[in-house]
Design an enzyme around this catalytic site. Structure first.
Site, PDB file in Angstrom:
ATOM      1  N   TYR A  62       1.238 -52.416 -27.195  1.00  0.00           N
ATOM      2  CA  TYR A  62       0.550 -51.253 -26.621  1.00  0.00           C
ATOM      3  C   TYR A  62       0.242 -50.231 -27.718  1.00  0.00           C
ATOM      4  CZ  TYR A  62      -0.280 -46.765 -24.488  1.00  0.00           C
ATOM      5  OH  TYR A  62      -0.841 -45.550 -24.186  1.00  0.00           O
ATOM      6  N   LYS A  77      -3.522 -48.703 -29.583  1.00  0.00           N
ATOM      7  CA  LYS A  77      -3.997 -47.328 -29.814  1.00  0.00           C
ATOM      8  C   LYS A  77      -4.359 -47.135 -31.291  1.00  0.00           C
ATOM      9  CE  LYS A  77      -3.860 -46.134 -25.590  1.00  0.00           C
ATOM     10  NZ  LYS A  77      -5.127 -46.013 -24.861  1.00  0.00           N
ATOM     11  N   SER A  92      -2.509 -41.748 -28.395  1.00  0.00           N
ATOM     12  CA  SER A  92      -1.131 -41.430 -28.017  1.00  0.00           C
ATOM     13  C   SER A  92      -0.330 -41.047 -29.246  1.00  0.00           C
ATOM     14  CB  SER A  92      -0.523 -42.674 -27.372  1.00  0.00           C
ATOM     15  OG  SER A  92       0.864 -42.553 -27.250  1.00  0.00           O
TER      16      SER A  92
HETATM   17  P1  NAD Z   1      -3.355 -44.998 -15.508  1.00  0.00           P
HETATM   18  O1  NAD Z   1      -2.897 -46.405 -15.483  1.00  0.00           O
HETATM   19  O2  NAD Z   1      -2.910 -44.084 -14.428  1.00  0.00           O
HETATM   20  O3  NAD Z   1      -4.961 -44.952 -15.549  1.00  0.00           O
HETATM   21  C1  NAD Z   1      -5.736 -45.959 -16.151  1.00  0.00           C
HETATM   22  C2  NAD Z   1      -6.819 -46.353 -15.149  1.00  0.00           C
HETATM   23  O4  NAD Z   1      -7.657 -47.340 -15.749  1.00  0.00           O
HETATM   24  C3  NAD Z   1      -6.266 -46.964 -13.863  1.00  0.00           C
HETATM   25  O5  NAD Z   1      -6.850 -46.327 -12.753  1.00  0.00           O
HETATM   26  C4  NAD Z   1      -6.681 -48.440 -13.939  1.00  0.00           C
HETATM   27  O6  NAD Z   1      -6.942 -48.974 -12.657  1.00  0.00           O
HETATM   28  C5  NAD Z   1      -7.929 -48.354 -14.820  1.00  0.00           C
HETATM   29  N1  NAD Z   1      -8.200 -49.575 -15.591  1.00  0.00           N
HETATM   30  C6  NAD Z   1      -7.353 -50.266 -16.374  1.00  0.00           C
HETATM   31  N2  NAD Z   1      -7.970 -51.333 -16.915  1.00  0.00           N
HETATM   32  C7  NAD Z   1      -9.251 -51.302 -16.478  1.00  0.00           C
HETATM   33  C8  NAD Z   1     -10.396 -52.150 -16.693  1.00  0.00           C
HETATM   34  N3  NAD Z   1     -10.320 -53.242 -17.433  1.00  0.00           N
HETATM   35  N4  NAD Z   1     -11.554 -51.813 -16.094  1.00  0.00           N
HETATM   36  C9  NAD Z   1     -11.643 -50.710 -15.317  1.00  0.00           C
HETATM   37  N5  NAD Z   1     -10.599 -49.890 -15.064  1.00  0.00           N
HETATM   38  C10 NAD Z   1      -9.416 -50.187 -15.643  1.00  0.00           C
HETATM   39  O7  NAD Z   1      -2.964 -44.409 -16.947  1.00  0.00           O
HETATM   40  P2  NAD Z   1      -2.934 -42.895 -17.459  1.00  0.00           P
HETATM   41  O8  NAD Z   1      -1.525 -42.480 -17.562  1.00  0.00           O
HETATM   42  O9  NAD Z   1      -3.886 -42.063 -16.709  1.00  0.00           O
HETATM   43  O10 NAD Z   1      -3.455 -43.116 -18.937  1.00  0.00           O
HETATM   44  C11 NAD Z   1      -4.830 -42.971 -19.273  1.00  0.00           C
HETATM   45  C12 NAD Z   1      -5.013 -43.279 -20.744  1.00  0.00           C
HETATM   46  O11 NAD Z   1      -4.187 -42.417 -21.522  1.00  0.00           O
HETATM   47  C13 NAD Z   1      -4.635 -44.700 -21.149  1.00  0.00           C
HETATM   48  O12 NAD Z   1      -5.551 -45.116 -22.133  1.00  0.00           O
HETATM   49  C14 NAD Z   1      -3.263 -44.540 -21.742  1.00  0.00           C
HETATM   50  O13 NAD Z   1      -2.978 -45.538 -22.676  1.00  0.00           O
HETATM   51  C15 NAD Z   1      -3.388 -43.174 -22.405  1.00  0.00           C
HETATM   52  N6  NAD Z   1      -2.109 -42.485 -22.581  1.00  0.00           N
HETATM   53  C16 NAD Z   1      -1.280 -42.308 -21.511  1.00  0.00           C
HETATM   54  C17 NAD Z   1      -0.064 -41.666 -21.683  1.00  0.00           C
HETATM   55  C18 NAD Z   1       0.902 -41.495 -20.531  1.00  0.00           C
HETATM   56  O14 NAD Z   1       2.080 -41.315 -20.768  1.00  0.00           O
HETATM   57  N7  NAD Z   1       0.439 -41.529 -19.280  1.00  0.00           N
HETATM   58  C19 NAD Z   1       0.302 -41.191 -22.951  1.00  0.00           C
HETATM   59  C20 NAD Z   1      -0.581 -41.373 -24.022  1.00  0.00           C
HETATM   60  C21 NAD Z   1      -1.788 -42.029 -23.826  1.00  0.00           C
HETATM   61  C1  WQD Z   2      11.079 -39.936 -22.313  1.00  0.00           C
HETATM   62  C2  WQD Z   2      12.547 -39.779 -22.655  1.00  0.00           C
HETATM   63  C3  WQD Z   2      13.777 -41.830 -22.783  1.00  0.00           C
HETATM   64  C4  WQD Z   2      13.507 -42.901 -18.574  1.00  0.00           C
HETATM   65  C5  WQD Z   2       6.266 -43.421 -23.359  1.00  0.00           C
HETATM   66  C6  WQD Z   2       5.476 -44.380 -24.218  1.00  0.00           C
HETATM   67  C7  WQD Z   2       4.490 -43.635 -25.065  1.00  0.00           C
HETATM   68  C8  WQD Z   2       3.617 -42.719 -24.212  1.00  0.00           C
HETATM   69  C9  WQD Z   2       4.410 -41.884 -23.263  1.00  0.00           C
HETATM   70  C10 WQD Z   2       1.544 -43.820 -23.688  1.00  0.00           C
HETATM   71  C11 WQD Z   2      13.045 -40.813 -23.646  1.00  0.00           C
HETATM   72  C12 WQD Z   2      14.301 -40.965 -21.666  1.00  0.00           C
HETATM   73  C13 WQD Z   2      13.376 -42.235 -19.786  1.00  0.00           C
HETATM   74  C14 WQD Z   2      14.789 -43.001 -17.996  1.00  0.00           C
HETATM   75  C15 WQD Z   2      15.714 -41.749 -19.822  1.00  0.00           C
HETATM   76  N1  WQD Z   2       2.728 -43.463 -23.379  1.00  0.00           N
HETATM   77  N2  WQD Z   2      14.463 -41.675 -20.391  1.00  0.00           N
HETATM   78  N3  WQD Z   2      15.845 -42.413 -18.623  1.00  0.00           N
HETATM   79  O1  WQD Z   2       9.302 -43.201 -24.187  1.00  0.00           O
HETATM   80  O2  WQD Z   2       8.602 -40.878 -24.901  1.00  0.00           O
HETATM   81  O3  WQD Z   2       6.917 -42.483 -24.194  1.00  0.00           O
HETATM   82  O4  WQD Z   2       5.340 -42.706 -22.538  1.00  0.00           O
HETATM   83  O5  WQD Z   2       0.963 -43.738 -24.728  1.00  0.00           O
HETATM   84  O6  WQD Z   2       3.729 -44.571 -25.735  1.00  0.00           O
HETATM   85  O7  WQD Z   2       6.387 -45.070 -25.060  1.00  0.00           O
HETATM   86  O8  WQD Z   2       8.418 -41.527 -22.484  1.00  0.00           O
HETATM   87  O9  WQD Z   2       9.040 -40.897 -20.206  1.00  0.00           O
HETATM   88  O10 WQD Z   2       9.596 -43.224 -21.030  1.00  0.00           O
HETATM   89  O11 WQD Z   2      10.840 -41.285 -21.940  1.00  0.00           O
HETATM   90  O12 WQD Z   2      16.704 -41.241 -20.362  1.00  0.00           O
HETATM   91  O13 WQD Z   2      14.972 -43.605 -16.918  1.00  0.00           O
HETATM   92  O14 WQD Z   2      13.321 -39.973 -21.468  1.00  0.00           O
HETATM   93  O15 WQD Z   2      14.826 -42.473 -23.441  1.00  0.00           O
HETATM   94  O16 WQD Z   2      13.959 -40.175 -24.476  1.00  0.00           O
HETATM   95  P1  WQD Z   2       8.414 -42.052 -24.022  1.00  0.00           P
HETATM   96  P2  WQD Z   2       9.444 -41.776 -21.331  1.00  0.00           P
END
Ligand code: NAD
Ligand code: WQD
Length: 343
Positions: free
Chosen positions: A152, A156, A127
């Site tokens: 969290y 990562k 991330s």
């Molecule tokens: P998500 O929660 O939709 O998907 C994760 C999946 O993993 C879920 O289906 C959950 O049931 C499964 N899971 C969790 N723990 C498990 C375990 N112990 N065993 C088996 N299955 C398990 O999340 P996502 O948004 O698709 O994110 C996927 C990956 O990307 C994560 O590693 C997350 O940290 C990373 N990521 C997400 C974002 C974002 O904003 N969505 C941003 C950066 C990184």
């Molecule tokens: C985006 C912008 C908020 C909600 C998070 C995690 C990051 C990554 C992605 C996994 C920000 C603003 C939001 C609301 C708002 N995940 N906002 N009102 O914070 O960039 O990142 O998700 O790795 O680790 O921290 O994403 O979608 O929460 O926010 O004004 O109700 O929207 O302040 O500027 P963020 P977000």
């Protein structure tokens, strides 16, 4: 040669879109998911799009014996894409051990299995959170990793280090960490998308639920940031572009094209948008006026983050094809589909 790919967390948001992209490229997929943040319905959604039902193992990756048994059963995997993790930043502050167990132990158990193989290929969901508030924008992969603001974020950073350290001593292990910026949007068919449980913490699901009448209004967190319109800037990337990047990264591993057996790539559009611009993009594509008001800054938010994507453009030959309006349109279509289902 086997074309079977293990996708952990493959029923989740980004995982499900990647499963579709893999199947469309001819890969066979086996999904591990414990349904902790997803639903079995997603399997149906994937199958509707690709007409291929992926194999599915309902398994908790924290159960080491189950992980070991899985690898005995599937001994011919061509690669592993590891999405499974817990991802709510606020929850990780309240319950750090849950996050360290679910995001670190699971990674270690998988790598312990891959280490035993003559050759293996591994992709990790990282991330942009690892950069914190970067000193320079856009953010390149060489920007320093800052002390994480949350458990969290820390998982990562530690996760990346665990992979890097393992790759140094396991030459047959080839790995890539992909640092996603802000993933948004859904599959254009609206068969799969993001399923936030409870009140969404992220901007786009909150916007679409507000427009659908489920929430009264959006709170825009902060209006006095040092940005042109005073609201925070992020790099919103369509989940379809992200999914495609995983396939490209996997092909790089399979083709043995890596310079080093561990590499890191940013995945973003390269363009920053403010919260107000994101709202405008949503209003334009949905034709709906979004009720919102300004609120206090949210603790832990950084001012601006957007990716320098040159490395992924050049090395992976990958570039985001969708813009924020495309992504908002697909997120809105998905929200409307969810509303229909609820009725
Ligand atoms: P998500 O929660 O939709 O998907 C994760 C999946 O993993 C879920 O289906 C959950 O049931 C499964 N899971 C969790 N723990 C498990 C375990 N112990 N065993 C088996 N299955 C398990 O999340 P996502 O948004 O698709 O994110 C996927 C990956 O990307 C994560 O590693 C997350 O940290 C990373 N990521 C997400 C974002 C974002 O904003 N969505 C941003 C950066 C990184
Ligand atoms: C985006 C912008 C908020 C909600 C998070 C995690 C990051 C990554 C992605 C996994 C920000 C603003 C939001 C609301 C708002 N995940 N906002 N009102 O914070 O960039 O990142 O998700 O790795 O680790 O921290 O994403 O979608 O929460 O926010 O004004 O109700 O929207 O302040 O500027 P963020 P977000």
């Amino acid at each position: 040669m086997s074309k079977k790919i293990l996708v952990t967390g493959g029923l989740g948001y980004i995982g499900s879109h990647t499963v579709v992209a893999l199947q469309e490229k001819g890969f066979e997929v086996v999904i591990i998911d414990n349904l902790s943040n997803s639903s079995l319905d997603v399997l149906g959604g994937i199958t509707k799009i690709t007409k291929i039902s992926p194999e599915f193992e309902n398994l908790d990756l924290r159960e080491k014996q189950d992980v070991n048994r899985f690898f005995e059963k599937y001994s011919d995997l061509a690669g592993v894409i590891h999405f499974a993790a817990s991802k709510a930043v606020g929850e990780s502050v309240q319950n750090p051990l849950l996050y360290y167990e679910n995001n670190i132990n699971t990674l270690v158990y998988l790598l312990q299995q891959l280490k035993e193989k003559k050759s293996s290929n591994f992709i990790f969901s990282s991330s942009c959170t690892v950069y914190g508030q970067a000193d320079e924008l856009p953010i390149t992969e060489n920007a320093p990793v800052k002390r994480a603001e949350s458990p969290y974020g820390n998982t990562k950073q530690i996760g990346e280090e665990i992979i890097a350290d393992t790759c140094k001593v396991v030459p047959g292990l080839r790995a890539i960490s992909l640092r996603y910026f802000n993933p948004i949007g859904a599959h254009p068919s609206a068969q799969i998308g993001e399923l936030p449980i409870g009140t969404p913490q992220n901007l786009v699901p909150f916007i679409t639920q507000t427009a659908a009448g489920k929430r009264e209004q959006l709170s825009v967190f902060g209006k006095d940031y040092p940005t042109p319109d005073g609201t925070c800037i992020r790099d919103y990337i369509h989940v379809m572009d992200l999914a495609r990047a995983h396939v490209v990264a996997l092909e790089r591993l399979l083709d043995g094209e890596q310079q080093d057996n561990y590499e890191v790539f940013n995945l973003g559009t390269g363009k920053g948008n403010s919260v107000l611009e994101a709202i405008q993009a949503f209003e334009k594509v949905s034709g709906k006026k979004l009720p919102y008001s300004f609120a206090e800054r949210r603790e832990g938010d950084i001012t601006s983050a957007y990716a320098d994507t040159h490395k992924a453009n050049k090395v992976l030959n990958w570039k985001a094809e969708y813009n924020i309006e495309d992504a908002m349109a697909s997120a809105w279509k998905w929200q409307q589909k969810l509303e229909e289902k609820e009725q």
